[in-house]
Design a protein around this motif. Structure first.
Motif, mmCIF file in Angstrom:
data_model
loop_
_atom_site.group_PDB
_atom_site.id
_atom_site.type_symbol
_atom_site.label_atom_id
_atom_site.label_comp_id
_atom_site.label_asym_id
_atom_site.label_seq_id
_atom_site.Cartn_x
_atom_site.Cartn_y
_atom_site.Cartn_z
ATOM 1 N N TRP A 1 0.559 10.485 -4.251
ATOM 2 C CA TRP A 1 -0.171 10.976 -3.289
ATOM 3 C C TRP A 1 0.027 12.107 -2.696
ATOM 4 O O TRP A 1 2.025 12.064 -2.285
ATOM 5 C CB TRP A 1 -0.718 9.894 -2.470
ATOM 6 N N ARG A 2 -0.023 12.705 -1.911
ATOM 7 C CA ARG A 2 0.290 13.495 -1.115
ATOM 8 C C ARG A 2 -0.419 13.854 0.546
ATOM 9 O O ARG A 2 -1.917 13.903 0.624
ATOM 10 C CB ARG A 2 0.609 14.910 -1.358
ATOM 11 N N PRO A 3 0.332 13.995 1.388
ATOM 12 C CA PRO A 3 -0.509 13.567 2.686
ATOM 13 C C PRO A 3 -1.176 15.230 3.322
ATOM 14 O O PRO A 3 -0.297 15.614 2.886
ATOM 15 C CB PRO A 3 0.702 13.753 4.021
ATOM 16 N N ARG A 4 -2.051 15.053 3.294
ATOM 17 C CA ARG A 4 -2.859 16.304 3.834
ATOM 18 C C ARG A 4 -2.608 17.025 5.287
ATOM 19 O O ARG A 4 -2.567 17.822 5.631
ATOM 20 C CB ARG A 4 -4.319 16.493 3.834
ATOM 21 N N TYR B 1 1.744 6.874 6.164
ATOM 22 C CA TYR B 1 2.843 6.864 4.943
ATOM 23 C C TYR B 1 4.213 6.436 5.342
ATOM 24 O O TYR B 1 4.211 5.222 4.619
ATOM 25 C CB TYR B 1 2.952 8.075 4.518
ATOM 26 N N CYS B 2 4.067 7.435 6.358
ATOM 27 C CA CYS B 2 5.450 5.837 7.062
ATOM 28 C C CYS B 2 5.553 4.821 7.754
ATOM 29 O O CYS B 2 6.354 3.620 7.996
ATOM 30 C CB CYS B 2 6.140 6.906 8.343
ATOM 31 N N MET C 1 1.278 -1.625 -0.153
ATOM 32 C CA MET C 1 0.342 -0.293 0.316
ATOM 33 C C MET C 1 0.814 1.404 -0.153
ATOM 34 O O MET C 1 0.379 2.115 -0.574
ATOM 35 C CB MET C 1 -0.788 -0.223 1.524
ATOM 36 N N GLY C 2 1.968 0.957 0.679
ATOM 37 C CA GLY C 2 3.323 1.809 0.862
ATOM 38 C C GLY C 2 3.521 2.614 -0.962
ATOM 39 O O GLY C 2 3.251 3.646 -0.982
ATOM 40 N N ILE D 1 -2.713 4.151 14.194
ATOM 41 C CA ILE D 1 -2.848 4.541 12.561
ATOM 42 C C ILE D 1 -2.622 2.296 11.852
ATOM 43 O O ILE D 1 -4.250 3.011 11.331
ATOM 44 C CB ILE D 1 -1.376 4.232 12.167
ATOM 45 N N LEU D 2 -3.720 1.258 12.438
ATOM 46 C CA LEU D 2 -3.684 0.202 11.758
ATOM 47 C C LEU D 2 -5.344 0.852 12.012
ATOM 48 O O LEU D 2 -5.839 0.178 11.561
ATOM 49 C CB LEU D 2 -3.012 -0.727 12.678
#
Length: 353
Positions: free
Chosen positions: A144-147, A155-156, A135-136, A331-332
């Motif tokens: 994709w970009r983080p908002r 993402y990390c 998925m990364g 995160i999960l």
């Protein structure tokens, strides 16, 4: 009519797709030597079995990343046609198909995927673990970009934290040891934050940016303008913010080394010191951090390896003053709740009769 069973035979399931372990390990060693000198240096500290398994896992990660981006060992391929004209969706489907075949013990015609099938069979890596990493690659392939901070954390996790979890399992950490796996995830996230801070200029040149959009808005930076000279002060401040997050995850990761065998503990602590040094050097350089790529030379790496030896021998990591705000558990939850967004059906409506 001939009986099909007398003509067709199913492909036998074999770890590594039928390739010899020695050949797969040799190819994996070449991949890590070309792809990451820092990881290769740290991996030499493992015992032989662990070292080879880490190489096998790295080879799969490197090959997936290259396939997703149309690159060769992290660098633009000589033939740019795959990157310019290839369809990202098809490349990702190929990654998932080859990974699935590897996990089933079927030949893939790709040594890196056969290597993954081998190490997965030896160590008990699962499809869910593999999918979290894939998925990364998908996020990168989609541009994709983080908002938000939460987007950056997710993402990390996908590109590094999930890999850290797999490496921990390869090192022998039980899959039900959530505490140690959480700390392995922290280490992967710390690595990625250091990489993001160091590579802001290179990412911008590739039309990528991993700084959350909210951070840029707070600094009143126009889209796509963060590398401009008049924004260097704001950029240095955001890089320092990344490094602050990195240091929290780095400190938390040290707690997870207590239960590891000595050589694994030594390798992990050496890697943590080397990547931590990258992040701290970016912060120390301030506005000049992207004039020249930050690298850790051989002599300095040797010092970190030596310091990590005594740290591993002592095996009393200090409790951090502040634990990371981004946790593997939270995160999960986001990952499992969100998941991929299904495309709306595009089939034409039936004609009215």
């Amino acid at each position: 009519m001939l009986a099909p069973s007398r003509i067709l035979r199913t492909t036998p399931s074999q770890a590594g797709g039928g390739r010899s372990r020695e050949a797969l390990v040799d190819r994996a060693r070449e991949a890590i030597e070309l792809g990451s000198r820092s990881f290769h240096a740290a991996s030499t500290l493992f015992d032989r079995d662990t070292r080879e398994r880490v190489w096998l896992l790295y080879a799969w990660c490197r090959r997936c990343d290259d396939l997703a981006d149309g690159q060769d060992h992290g660098h633009p391929a000589d033939d740019h046609s795959s990157a310019d004209h290839g369809d990202a969706g098809k490349r990702l489907r190929a990654i998932r198909l080859l990974t699935g075949r590897a996990l089933d013990g079927l030949p893939t015609a790709e040594p890196a995927f056969d290597a993954f099938g081998l190490v997965a069979r030896e160590c008990g890596l699962t499809r869910e673990m593999a999918e979290d990493v894939i998925m990364g690659f998908e996020l990168d392939a989609m541009g994709w970009r983080p908002r938000t901070d939460e987007d950056l954390a997710r993402y990390c996790y996908h590109v590094a934290g999930a890999v850290g979890v797999m490496v921990a399992v390869v090192m022998g950490v039980p899959r039900n040891d959530s505490e140690t796996l959480d700390r392995a995830c922290d280490l992967g996230i710390a690595f990625q934050l250091a990489n993001i801070a160091r590579d802001l200029g290179e990412d911008d040149a590739a039309d990528r940016c991993y700084l959350p959009i909210e951070w840029l808005v707070e600094q009143d930076i126009e889209p796509g303008q963060h590398m401009k000279p008049h924004h260097r002060g704001e950029l240095a401040a955001m890089a320092a913010r990344l490094v602050e997050h990195m240091e929290r995850h780095e400190a938390a990761a040290r707690l997870g080394t207590r239960r590891l065998p000595f050589r694994s503990r030594w390798a992990v602590l050496a890697a943590a010191r080397i990547y931590g040094a990258i992040g701290r050097e970016v912060r120390a350089r301030g506005t000049a951090a992207w004039d020249h790529r930050v690298v850790i030379g051989r002599r300095e790496k040797a010092k970190h390896v030596a310091a990590a030896f005594w740290e591993a021998l002592k095996n009393r990591p200090p409790m951090p003053d502040t634990m990371p705000e981004w946790t593997r558990g939270s995160i999960l939850i986001d990952v499992r709740m969100a998941g991929p967004i299904a495309k709306p059906p595009m089939d034409p409506l039936p004609d009215d009769e």
